[in-house]
Write a protein that holds these residues in place. Sequence first.
Motif, short mmCIF file in Angstrom:
data_model
loop_
_atom_site.label_atom_id
_atom_site.label_comp_id
_atom_site.label_asym_id
_atom_site.label_seq_id
_atom_site.Cartn_x
_atom_site.Cartn_y
_atom_site.Cartn_z
N LYS A 24 11.16 2.32 4.08
CA LYS A 24 12.61 2.55 4.15
C LYS A 24 12.99 3.85 4.86
O LYS A 24 14.11 3.99 5.34
CB LYS A 24 13.24 2.47 2.76
N VAL A 25 12.05 4.80 4.93
CA VAL A 25 12.36 6.07 5.60
C VAL A 25 12.75 5.88 7.07
O VAL A 25 13.38 6.76 7.66
CB VAL A 25 11.18 7.06 5.53
N HIS A 26 12.39 4.73 7.64
CA HIS A 26 12.71 4.52 9.06
C HIS A 26 14.09 3.91 9.29
O HIS A 26 14.58 3.87 10.41
CB HIS A 26 11.66 3.59 9.70
N ILE B 40 0.81 -1.22 0.00
CA ILE B 40 0.00 0.00 0.00
C ILE B 40 0.85 1.27 0.00
O ILE B 40 0.60 2.20 -0.76
CB ILE B 40 -0.93 0.04 1.24
N SER B 41 1.85 1.30 0.84
CA SER B 41 2.44 2.61 1.10
C SER B 41 3.93 2.71 0.79
O SER B 41 4.60 3.62 1.26
CB SER B 41 2.15 3.03 2.54
N LEU B 42 4.44 1.79 -0.04
CA LEU B 42 5.87 1.89 -0.36
C LEU B 42 6.16 3.16 -1.14
O LEU B 42 7.23 3.76 -1.02
CB LEU B 42 6.31 0.65 -1.15
N LYS C 21 17.36 12.94 7.64
CA LYS C 21 17.61 11.86 8.60
C LYS C 21 16.42 10.91 8.64
O LYS C 21 15.40 11.16 8.02
CB LYS C 21 17.89 12.44 9.98
N ARG C 22 16.62 9.82 9.38
CA ARG C 22 15.55 8.84 9.47
C ARG C 22 14.35 9.40 10.21
O ARG C 22 14.48 10.10 11.20
CB ARG C 22 16.08 7.60 10.21
N GLY D 61 18.13 -0.22 2.20
CA GLY D 61 19.30 -0.01 3.05
C GLY D 61 18.91 -0.07 4.51
O GLY D 61 17.80 0.31 4.88
N MET D 62 19.83 -0.54 5.33
CA MET D 62 19.57 -0.66 6.77
C MET D 62 20.78 -0.09 7.52
O MET D 62 21.88 -0.62 7.42
CB MET D 62 19.38 -2.13 7.10
#
Lengths: 353, 353, 353
Positions: free
Chosen positions: A234-236, A83-85, A249-250, B214-215
């Motif tokens: 991935k923003v996290h 849904i939200s990628l 930043k994250r 990425g992580m």
Amino acid sequence: MSEITSKTNTGRFFEDFRLGETIVHATPRTVTVGDVSLYTALYGTRFAVQSSDAFAKAIGYPVAPVDDLLVFHIVFGKTVPDISLNAVANLGYADGRFLKPVFPGDTLSTTSEVIGLKQTSGGDAGIVYVRSIGRNQHNEIVLSYARWVLVRKRRPGTPAEFELVPELPKSVAPEALGEGCPPLHPAAYDDALSGSPFRWGDYRAGERIDHVDGMTVEEAEHQIATRLYQNTAKVHFDAYGARETRFGKRLIYGGHVISLARALSFNGLGNAFHIAAINAGRHVSPLFAGDTVFAWSEVLEAAEVPGREDVGALRLRLVATKNLPCNEHPLKHADQYADGVILDFDYWALLPR
Amino acid sequence: MSEITSKTNTGRFFEDFRLGETIVHATPRTVTVGDVSLYTALYGTRFAVQSSDAFAKAIGYPVAPVDDLLVFHIVFGKTVPDISLNAVANLGYADGRFLKPVFPGDTLSTTSEVIGLKQTSGGDAGIVYVRSIGRNQHNEIVLSYARWVLVRKRRPGTPAEFELVPELPKSVAPEALGEGCPPLHPAAYDDALSGSPFRWGDYRAGERIDHVDGMTVEEAEHQIATRLYQNTAKVHFDAYGARETRFGKRLIYGGHVISLARALSFNGLGNAFHIAAINAGRHVSPLFAGDTVFAWSEVLEAAEVPGREDVGALRLRLVATKNLPCNEHPLKHADQYADGVILDFDYWALLPR
Amino acid sequence: MSEITSKTNTGRFFEDFRLGETIVHATPRTVTVGDVSLYTALYGTRFAVQSSDAFAKAIGYPVAPVDDLLVFHIVFGKTVPDISLNAVANLGYADGRFLKPVFPGDTLSTTSEVIGLKQTSGGDAGIVYVRSIGRNQHNEIVLSYARWVLVRKRRPGTPAEFELVPELPKSVAPEALGEGCPPLHPAAYDDALSGSPFRWGDYRAGERIDHVDGMTVEEAEHQIATRLYQNTAKVHFDAYGARETRFGKRLIYGGHVISLARALSFNGLGNAFHIAAINAGRHVSPLFAGDTVFAWSEVLEAAEVPGREDVGALRLRLVATKNLPCNEHPLKHADQYADGVILDFDYWALLPR
């Protein structure tokens, strides 16, 4: 000879959603006492019903149920890849109902139905409305909620074929609030052990409670939490990629803020043990590692739950702030959210009568 | 009257190893759903078989098995106090075979046989080859692998009494790949729930897959992980002592990188649910907290598993990088690993057919 | 119409304590294998009895017992909202006895009796002595200990109505040390698996052991730990509020230091598997994130446990330091604790004979 193929999930864009379609999300997840311990360790939640098998059994549960927000995060996490990628923003929640308690050992999976589509005036994105449904291994619905997100178009400017904005209730009706809570024995509910002498009848609409304590968030904590929910946004997680973003930043998962605020709210709402429904929720502003979260609540409404003498419902507005203690209950100036406010969350909680 | 005694473990030096001896490692460890939750929270792994009891049961497991790499890390961690406390470098792995699934409640313990010894030209260290074997509480072998490490000599210059470099296979033969996987019902394997439509037959040798995401790794995360495995290598934990080292800071356990890369590889290899064998592994360059890990895979070989119609095997090269997205599949320039590459890992995975 | 009410817990001040009263603390807590995994991951503890069901069963436990300090932290955590929310300092512990093993699935709750009150000369605070008792779901006492804290007065200058300083033993008598340990089969206790060849008879009073290894602590780690124990002392969590304090930053829960030092002490005391009693404990100086903890032990006394042929007791002084390796066993200069010393902890451990 190497061949580069694309077997990775690039996520759906606005044009990829069809009104009425049902999406089966990946990775069913067995919830265990391991998850419960991590949830406690990440937020410090102290509601006795979820913390103690003995307490839960005494009042009528078979064992301690899993925290409602842990259920929410796991059910929600599964929807992210589909849904939200490619979402620009998570716009809102409505009509969230917790319909069955979840216990350690239950396996959760999620489907989402596309219940609305609406393009924005700019034409490069559209709003996707979904109803996401979490089920246990017996195919019983444990959670149902609507959410709408702003999703990028694959080709900016493409007109949407259909448009429909679904009607969603402003708040869940009291009739629907008891389903996630078995019949309880309020006489066996021990207020000394629960940590609060205040039961349902002790709260009044309009009452405001500053939850006093502050909780600073670390990168490792929100990453551990968000991965626990198998949420892949991935923003996290990607500090390298985040350098090029607006914030540099994250970003912390919004649900992490809800759980932090809810755990802080124990101080003043210690008997509000069960989230029965989510009426609305808005992530007013982002939270970053290093920030300290505070919270306060307002009682919006007190309601009887039809057919239930054991529990009553409070409709609560839970407001979280960052780096701003809540003794003055900051919310809005004129129509604008006050600086420092990060969450405005409207939910129904059950308390013993 | 005080007396200072030495009851602490100072670890073995090169001269302390005897060819053919078997070392019983300390601290048997019961693996639980708590470990599984932490593993999920540390890496965000999403393989359905390990995530869901319901999914695992449907295809033929009694319950969800423990992630193969969690088993590897626990079995490996026990060897550290005896094998690699005075190691200069972890040089390689070979012939790693997962021979029985591990389930929550199983207790793992490890023994190592010294299978090779070779001094280096400098004379101040030597290479120790061991075969480490992890067993469950029924004394069944769950994992067997060879590893070689460069270990300091107690007295630089002492000549080695024996020298033997063991013969190790370049890769595990397909015949040996099915033992850690019970007979499955591929028809009951639900691709929507598993998160990938691609089964064994959909992959081809030579195919490369960028895992996209990425992580970023935090100090707290790798420390929590490495302690979970009861791995005591001090380079991972002691920032005070690390000030005097070559890097000036804590080094991240190489196995943490393998698990991060493997979890990232879900995006493109979502049905590669079981690691059947480790053919080779090289930690090309160290990872530090704050770095962001990316990964890509190359299919080296596709093989049938003799006697099995349910699953097939892919030999995969899993490459991890730091602070370097993998859309160009970075690996080597001439014979040198490209800048940013940190892991080159060669393993066999099973997928449903 | 909004109304601001006070349903939050502001904690007790010195005047609020009555000699002889018993306080029932909130939030009973079921301890699970999830908590055990987190405890392992936070400290890296390696005592075989607590790590392995198979090892524990072989010597006479039904399953692996929960680490004694995890029990202590959970029992202690419950007392914070009632006893030490307005504490200036945690002054000491005495007469701590572990009386029943705790197993995963047990539910712990805590009560405290006020056993002493004494105002300080300044008149703005007083010392509160409590005996805290942790019980399991069968109402059996699992832990009993005395603690005294310096608590602010609500109104500085108010004279105390009663004063009583309780008599507390300097150390727990050996007769009381066996209750938390079932009869064991020392012949089944495997020294290779336990990781130490040294049994009770191998230690002598006066012996000092440097535990060698260092462990650096991160903010996320101590916060995760302290929340796991549902300890709500805000000094550990609120970096925003901490800016105005003497240290300007978050303080690490003293119990976290005890657990770190105890885990480090495995290296030299690997068979000291059970903490039978806490004689005294002093947090000499605070620990902050980024610091590296080292530890050493002195054997103060070796004692037989009356009626027990299977185990013997060592009275140990466990000293922790920060950013100071312990090869010289730093403790005191004249009567002053040496720089870098953060913990002086006196306890009884049991070892197999």
